[in-house]
Design a protein around this motif. Structure first.
Motif, PDB file in Angstrom:
ATOM      1  N   SER A   1       0.837  -1.203   0.000  1.00 49.01           N
ATOM      2  CA  SER A   1       0.000   0.000   0.000  1.00 49.01           C
ATOM      3  C   SER A   1       0.870   1.250   0.000  1.00 49.01           C
ATOM      4  O   SER A   1       0.589   2.229  -0.705  1.00 49.01           O
ATOM      5  N   CYS A   2       1.936   1.231   0.787  1.00 43.22           N
ATOM      6  CA  CYS A   2       2.859   2.376   0.863  1.00 43.22           C
ATOM      7  C   CYS A   2       3.560   2.610  -0.469  1.00 43.22           C
ATOM      8  O   CYS A   2       3.662   3.750  -0.946  1.00 43.22           O
ATOM      9  N   ILE A   3       4.045   1.534  -1.090  1.00 43.39           N
ATOM     10  CA  ILE A   3       4.757   1.661  -2.364  1.00 43.39           C
ATOM     11  C   ILE A   3       3.808   2.158  -3.449  1.00 43.39           C
ATOM     12  O   ILE A   3       4.172   3.000  -4.285  1.00 43.39           O
ATOM     13  N   GLY A   4       2.587   1.645  -3.445  1.00 43.90           N
ATOM     14  CA  GLY A   4       1.604   2.086  -4.427  1.00 43.90           C
ATOM     15  C   GLY A   4       1.326   3.578  -4.331  1.00 43.90           C
ATOM     16  O   GLY A   4       1.261   4.284  -5.350  1.00 43.90           O
ATOM     17  N   LEU A   5       1.181   4.081  -3.123  1.00 40.75           N
ATOM     18  CA  LEU A   5       0.952   5.515  -2.913  1.00 40.75           C
ATOM     19  C   LEU A   5       2.165   6.326  -3.369  1.00 40.75           C
ATOM     20  O   LEU A   5       2.030   7.360  -4.027  1.00 40.75           O
ATOM     21  N   ALA A   6       3.358   5.845  -2.994  1.00 44.64           N
ATOM     22  CA  ALA A   6       4.588   6.565  -3.343  1.00 44.64           C
ATOM     23  C   ALA A   6       4.768   6.663  -4.854  1.00 44.64           C
ATOM     24  O   ALA A   6       5.090   7.731  -5.394  1.00 44.64           O
ATOM     25  N   ASN A   7       4.557   5.548  -5.563  1.00 43.20           N
ATOM     26  CA  ASN A   7       4.724   5.544  -7.018  1.00 43.20           C
ATOM     27  C   ASN A   7       3.727   6.474  -7.697  1.00 43.20           C
ATOM     28  O   ASN A   7       4.057   7.169  -8.663  1.00 43.20           O
ATOM     29  N   GLN A   8       2.502   6.471  -7.205  1.00 45.48           N
ATOM     30  CA  GLN A   8       1.463   7.306  -7.802  1.00 45.48           C
ATOM     31  C   GLN A   8       1.759   8.791  -7.621  1.00 45.48           C
ATOM     32  O   GLN A   8       1.587   9.597  -8.535  1.00 45.48           O
ATOM     33  N   ILE A   9       2.218   9.167  -6.438  1.00 41.33           N
ATOM     34  CA  ILE A   9       2.394  10.582  -6.108  1.00 41.33           C
ATOM     35  C   ILE A   9       3.719  11.139  -6.616  1.00 41.33           C
ATOM     36  O   ILE A   9       3.766  12.245  -7.168  1.00 41.33           O
ATOM     37  N   ALA A  10       4.795  10.373  -6.442  1.00 39.82           N
ATOM     38  CA  ALA A  10       6.129  10.902  -6.760  1.00 39.82           C
ATOM     39  C   ALA A  10       6.809  10.201  -7.933  1.00 39.82           C
ATOM     40  O   ALA A  10       7.905  10.600  -8.322  1.00 39.82           O
ATOM     41  N   GLY A  11       6.194   9.149  -8.458  1.00 36.73           N
ATOM     42  CA  GLY A  11       6.801   8.435  -9.577  1.00 36.73           C
ATOM     43  C   GLY A  11       7.729   7.318  -9.168  1.00 36.73           C
ATOM     44  O   GLY A  11       8.049   6.441  -9.967  1.00 36.73           O
TER      45      GLY A  11
END
Length: 310
Positions: free
Chosen positions: A149-159
């Motif tokens: 969940s954390c990685i998914g959010l990070a990739n979406q927001i910051a690439g």
């Protein structure tokens, strides 16, 4: 000529006085009024906590009254620790503040999962290729402590995760968390990924001002919307409330919390409780034990909150 000199001296005096007032006003605004400067804690001279911090299992502890940020108890609160999954408090608040739409769908990539499986990271239960709403990923990050969940959010927001980590470190700097540095969004152990319980208290007191964060942090369970991989959705539970196992405090209630554990740091807990009419934050780290032992982080929280006002 004398009058002209006197007039110029008066003008200079007025200008310097005005400038001094402006500087003082700006300083007061920056360090007292600005919400992000929550690190101005004060030590309460007449503590209402009857238990000694030396009686606790956790070697690093801080207890804050949320209303005025008074420190009621502390032990090694400025000592460097590894935050483990308490990292996800920062991940969540930075994500919330940078998501324009909490209902947007985010696709979890295949590459995310293999690395997390290899690190034996705690997971929410989502699958590679699953399309999940941002709000469900936020609940997944804080309740079951799901790394994907954390990685998914990070990739979406910051690439990328590292791009998001830069945002986390900037937020830490903005909050005055001067003994904190993040290397990842999950809390997987890294020598350069560290903080203090005092800095974590700064972070949590700030994050709890956000209504979305508070709602998630104080939830005991959450059911997601249907997805392409889980047509009936998933229901997951807060790791803290599961370990609390219906235990609570005598004159109040533990409202919410986030657990953490790695072999290197032991058992950690960031919790919010209401005792009497006041809300309190307790951050503890370093208690011996693991997922299979007695949960000494929970034991410490119950002991502290139950000792208040006695």
């Amino acid at each position: 000529m004398v009058r002209k000199v006197k007039k110029e001296s008066l003008e200079i005096f007025i200008f310097v006085t005005f400038l001094l007032i402006a500087v003082i006003t700006a300083s007061v605004y920056k360090f007292i009024i600005t919400p992000e400067n929550q690190h101005i804690f004060k030590i309460e001279p007449d503590s209402t906590v009857s238990i000694s911090p030396d009686k606790l299992n956790s070697p690093n502890v801080i207890l804050i009254r949320l209303k005025d940020h008074a420190i009621l108890m502390q032990k090694n609160s400025e000592e460097k620790i590894y935050p483990a999954s308490l990292t996800k408090i920062m991940t969540a608040i930075v994500a919330i503040e940078n998501l324009p739409n909490l209902k947007e769908e985010i696709r979890l990539t295949n590459s995310t999962f293999q690395r997390l499986y290899e690190a034996d990271a705690s997971m929410t239960g989502f699958q590679p290729g699953e399309k999940v709403s941002a709000i469900d990923l936020l609940y997944g990050a804080l309740l079951p402590s799901g790394a994907e969940s954390c990685i998914g959010l990070a990739n979406q927001i910051a690439g990328s995760e590292q791009g998001f980590v830069k945002m986390m470190n900037q937020k830490a700097a903005d909050l005055g968390m001067d003994n904190t540095h993040f290397e990842n969004v999950t809390g997987i152990h890294n020598e350069n990924h560290y903080t203090t319980v005092e800095n974590l208290a700064v972070l949590l007191s700030y994050a709890l001002q956000n209504d979305t964060f508070r709602d998630i942090f104080t939830s005991s369970r959450h059911s997601t919307q249907p997805t392409n991989k889980h047509p009936d959705g998933i229901t997951f539970y807060s790791t803290m409330f599961e370990e609390l196992d219906n235990q609570n405090i005598i004159d109040g209630e533990i409202l919410g919390g986030k657990t953490g554990y790695t072999d290197e740091v032991g058992l950690c807990l960031a919790s919010l409780a209401k005792v009497g009419r006041q809300e309190y934050i307790l951050i503890s780290a370093g208690a011996k034990g693991d997922h299979h032992s007695e949960q000494y982080n929970i034991t410490d929280a119950l002991a502290v909150y139950n000792s208040m006002g006695k």
